[in-house]
Enzyme design. Structure first.
Site, PDB file in Angstrom:
ATOM      1  N   ASN A 136      18.063  16.199  47.140  1.00  0.00           N
ATOM      2  CA  ASN A 136      16.597  16.041  47.224  1.00  0.00           C
ATOM      3  C   ASN A 136      15.884  16.686  46.038  1.00  0.00           C
ATOM      4  OD1 ASN A 136      17.488  15.415  50.028  1.00  0.00           O
ATOM      5  ND2 ASN A 136      15.284  15.202  50.301  1.00  0.00           N
ATOM      6  N   TYR A 186      18.388   0.661  49.302  1.00  0.00           N
ATOM      7  CA  TYR A 186      18.227   1.568  48.162  1.00  0.00           C
ATOM      8  C   TYR A 186      19.581   2.199  47.803  1.00  0.00           C
ATOM      9  CZ  TYR A 186      17.334   5.866  45.637  1.00  0.00           C
ATOM     10  OH  TYR A 186      17.407   6.893  44.734  1.00  0.00           O
ATOM     11  N   ASP A 234      10.102  -3.923  29.794  1.00  0.00           N
ATOM     12  CA  ASP A 234      10.946  -4.019  30.978  1.00  0.00           C
ATOM     13  C   ASP A 234      12.414  -4.155  30.590  1.00  0.00           C
ATOM     14  OD1 ASP A 234       9.958  -4.975  34.063  1.00  0.00           O
ATOM     15  OD2 ASP A 234      12.103  -5.074  33.522  1.00  0.00           O
ATOM     16  N   ASN A 238       8.403   0.598  31.841  1.00  0.00           N
ATOM     17  CA  ASN A 238       7.379  -0.447  32.020  1.00  0.00           C
ATOM     18  C   ASN A 238       6.104   0.103  32.652  1.00  0.00           C
ATOM     19  OD1 ASN A 238       8.073  -0.079  34.672  1.00  0.00           O
ATOM     20  ND2 ASN A 238       9.010  -2.098  34.949  1.00  0.00           N
TER      21      ASN A 238
HETATM   22  N1  UDP Z   1       9.890  14.467  56.162  1.00  0.00           N
HETATM   23  C1  UDP Z   1       8.977  14.746  57.159  1.00  0.00           C
HETATM   24  N2  UDP Z   1       7.678  14.333  56.986  1.00  0.00           N
HETATM   25  C2  UDP Z   1       7.263  13.655  55.879  1.00  0.00           C
HETATM   26  C3  UDP Z   1       8.191  13.385  54.840  1.00  0.00           C
HETATM   27  C4  UDP Z   1       9.506  13.814  55.021  1.00  0.00           C
HETATM   28  O1  UDP Z   1       9.314  15.345  58.182  1.00  0.00           O
HETATM   29  O2  UDP Z   1       6.070  13.291  55.810  1.00  0.00           O
HETATM   30  C5  UDP Z   1      11.273  14.898  56.313  1.00  0.00           C
HETATM   31  C6  UDP Z   1      12.275  13.746  56.271  1.00  0.00           C
HETATM   32  O3  UDP Z   1      12.478  13.257  57.580  1.00  0.00           O
HETATM   33  C7  UDP Z   1      13.511  14.419  55.695  1.00  0.00           C
HETATM   34  C8  UDP Z   1      12.953  15.526  54.806  1.00  0.00           C
HETATM   35  O4  UDP Z   1      11.607  15.719  55.230  1.00  0.00           O
HETATM   36  O5  UDP Z   1      14.257  15.022  56.721  1.00  0.00           O
HETATM   37  C9  UDP Z   1      12.961  15.158  53.340  1.00  0.00           C
HETATM   38  O6  UDP Z   1      12.381  13.885  53.203  1.00  0.00           O
HETATM   39  P1  UDP Z   1      11.981  13.276  51.804  1.00  0.00           P
HETATM   40  O7  UDP Z   1      11.271  11.985  52.084  1.00  0.00           O
HETATM   41  O8  UDP Z   1      11.263  14.292  51.000  1.00  0.00           O
HETATM   42  O9  UDP Z   1      13.358  13.009  51.078  1.00  0.00           O
HETATM   43  P2  UDP Z   1      14.630  12.133  51.537  1.00  0.00           P
HETATM   44  O10 UDP Z   1      15.489  13.053  52.365  1.00  0.00           O
HETATM   45  O11 UDP Z   1      14.127  10.971  52.285  1.00  0.00           O
HETATM   46  O12 UDP Z   1      15.268  11.783  50.243  1.00  0.00           O
END
Ligand code: UDP
Length: 334
Positions: free
Chosen positions: A174, A145, A55, A35
């Site tokens: 990740n 989520y 959608d 979408n």
């Molecule tokens: N993180 C951080 N600063 C940011 C974004 C992420 O320190 O601006 C850290 C976050 O706390 C986690 C890791 O980086 O430990 C990966 O975060 P991301 O949001 O990339 O992926 P997630 O683990 O949430 O899927």
């Protein structure tokens, strides 16, 4: 070797678009349904595939897509993925990630389409009780989520029991990196992920990267994650498809490398890749972040014959840097 048509929901998004390329390179026939709320038309090679904009919750539209294209299998990427937003607006996540796919599944049942590859997540495990995390680790998601993905896994298992739908739940760790060509990549708005934000700080697009917490029980005090290259995720989808075509049963499989890297290590590697000093600010912990998330990827090797190829986050960061350094600045034009 191409068999039937593959219907790919969310194929214009980050992981979906990389998987589309991979499947096309394997001579698969692909229809993308998106979408474009978060996806980008220009992430798709429109000369090599069919795009239907719409959608997956629109029953008449989905029915027409099934009637026209008669897909053999569905690869389901379309979902919202902002963990923080899921906490403040859970219904948005349950509506989009749990309720909307039911319309898709009803069409699959009507059309006797019985292969489903699902973008699930390590967030279904919640706070780890052991590291590395294997697929038998308790599933206790700590945010809507993760819960929405876990619930859809449950729905898919019930559909297997009732009408023989066979699914592979790919539990991503990740996702990071971009296609080596630099032609497609990660373009989220807003961007919240560590690697793209670190690189945006290197480019001066944002003032600094904030490190969320320095008092975790890890060697350098920052969170450790298992960064899995998006092209490795893409190849896992092709192997999951082969597994289902070969008659495989419904199964959950982790997709990770089995190695963890801290936030500080990622920033240091990004400084090496970019040759720039990255401005860093140390902040508080982000709610809901476990100290460490590392996959045990053994089952993926056993069952799918899959192993991550890009083990060094430096390769992930290099490909993301190439994408961001393109003339488009890492932004799709649509
Ligand atoms: N993180 C951080 N600063 C940011 C974004 C992420 O320190 O601006 C850290 C976050 O706390 C986690 C890791 O980086 O430990 C990966 O975060 P991301 O949001 O990339 O992926 P997630 O683990 O949430 O899927």
């Amino acid at each position: 070797m191409s068999q039937g048509t593959l219907l790919i929901t969310g194929g214009a998004g980050y992981i979906g678009s990389h998987t589309v390329r991979h499947l096309l390179d394997q001579h698969e026939r692909v229809v993308v349904l998106d979408n474009l709320v978060f996806g980008h038309r220009s992430a798709l090679p429109l000369d090599r595939m069919t795009f239907v904009e719409g959608d997956m919750a629109d029953a008449a539209f989905v029915e027409s897509v099934f009637a026209t294209h008669k897909p053999e299998a569905v690869l389901h990427f379309a979902a919202f993925a902002y963990v923080g937003e899921s906490v403040t607006n859970p219904l948005k996540y349950y509506r989009n990630n749990l309720a909307a796919p039911l319309t898709l599944l009803e069409a699959m049942q009507r059309h006797d389409c019985k292969r489903f590859i699902f973008s699930s997540t390590c967030a279904t495990y919640g706070d780890p009780v052991r590291i590395p995390i294997d697929e038998s680790h308790p599933q206790a998601p700590v945010n809507p989520y993760g819960a929405s993905k876990w619930m859809l896994e449950r729905v898919l298992r019930d559909c297997d029991r009732a009408w023989g739908l066979k699914s592979v739940f790919l539990r991503y760790f990740n996702a990071s990196g971009c296609h080596p060509s630099g032609e497609i990549g990660e373009d989220h708005n807003p961007e919240t992920h560590l690697i793209p934000l670190v690189l945006k700080a290197a480019r001066g697009e944002i003032e600094h990267i904030t490190v969320f917490g320095t008092d975790y029980p890890t060697p350098d005090g920052t969170c450790i994650r298992d960064y899995i290259h998006v092209c490795d995720l893409a190849s896992a989808h092709a192997l999951a498809l082969k597994y289902l075509r070969d008659g495989g049963d419904t199964i959950a499989v982790n997709l990770g490398t089995g190695r963890g890297f801290s936030v500080k290590e990622i920033i240091a590697t990004a400084e090496t890749v970019t040759g720039k000093k990255i401005p860093v600010q140390y902040g508080d912990r982000r709610a809901g972040d476990p100290a460490e998330l590392i996959a045990n990827p053994a089952l993926a090797a056993d069952i799918l014959g899959w192993k991550a190829q890009n083990l060094d986050p430096q390769e992930h960061i290099e490909s993301a840097w190439k994408w961001l350094s393109g003339s488009h600045g890492g932004r799709y034009q649509d």
